[in-house]
Design an enzyme around this catalytic site. Structure first.
Site, PDB file in Angstrom:
ATOM      1  CB  CYS A  60       5.191 -10.394   3.983  1.00 45.18           C
ATOM      2  SG  CYS A  60       5.113 -11.768   2.816  1.00 45.18           S
ATOM      3  CG  ASP A  61       3.339  -6.511   9.218  1.00 41.22           C
ATOM      4  OD1 ASP A  61       3.108  -5.354   8.842  1.00 41.22           O
ATOM      5  OD2 ASP A  61       3.515  -6.815  10.419  1.00 41.22           O
TER       6      ASP A  61
END
Length: 164
Positions: A60-61
């Site tokens: 996600c980062d």
């Protein structure tokens, strides 16, 4: 109901499915100041909606960083939505070094997840996905990633965003 996998386990997606060509449904989420925000706040410009299960994970980062770096030169908005608490989103923004990140949380009403068919049943997280909306909020691109721990198709989403 749509179905994906998350860590190779089948997961049903809850809510109303949204497709290319549809008028994007409205939603109410909260910003990092706990203020309500609707889709109307971003009217008049194109939008890339980056949806992630949690900014506190590596995939996600990386996904959020890539979309924000690659799309930042465009005249539009890159919105990142998750069920993360606004405090966690704010902490991520501070540590990411990205100045133009707009993070929005669906933790209160889940209206985004329900209106876009993205709530992972049993996990209460949003399914990894990308939507591109034109300046009139028409959906011109949609991807719900079939395996929730995989990356979306960055090139296809960015091409759709750039070509509006």
């Amino acid at each position: 109901m749509a179905q994906i996998t998350f860590k190779q386990n089948p997961v049903e997606l809850l809510g109303q499915e949204v497709n290319v060509g549809d008028q994007a449904p409205d939603f109410t989420v909260v910003d990092n100041s706990l203020q309500p925000v609707t889709l109307a706040k971003y009217d008049g410009k194109k939008k890339l909606i980056n949806v992630v299960p949690s900014l506190d994970t590596g995939v996600c980062d990386q996904q959020t960083r890539k979309f924000n770096v690659e799309a930042s030169a465009e005249d539009g908005y890159v919105l990142t939505l998750s069920m993360d608490l606004p405090f966690a989103q704010q902490r991520w923004c501070a540590s990411s070094g990205l100045d133009n990140v707009i993070t929005l949380s669906d933790y209160q009403s889940r209206s985004f997840g329900e209106n876009y068919g993205l709530i992972m049943d049993g996990l209460q997280l949003l399914a990894r996905s990308v939507f591109v909306l034109d300046e009139n909020n028409k959906v011109v691109y949609k991807e719900i990633v079939p395996e929730g721990t995989d990356f979306p198709n960055f090139e296809a989403a960015l091409e759709a965003y750039r070509n509006i």
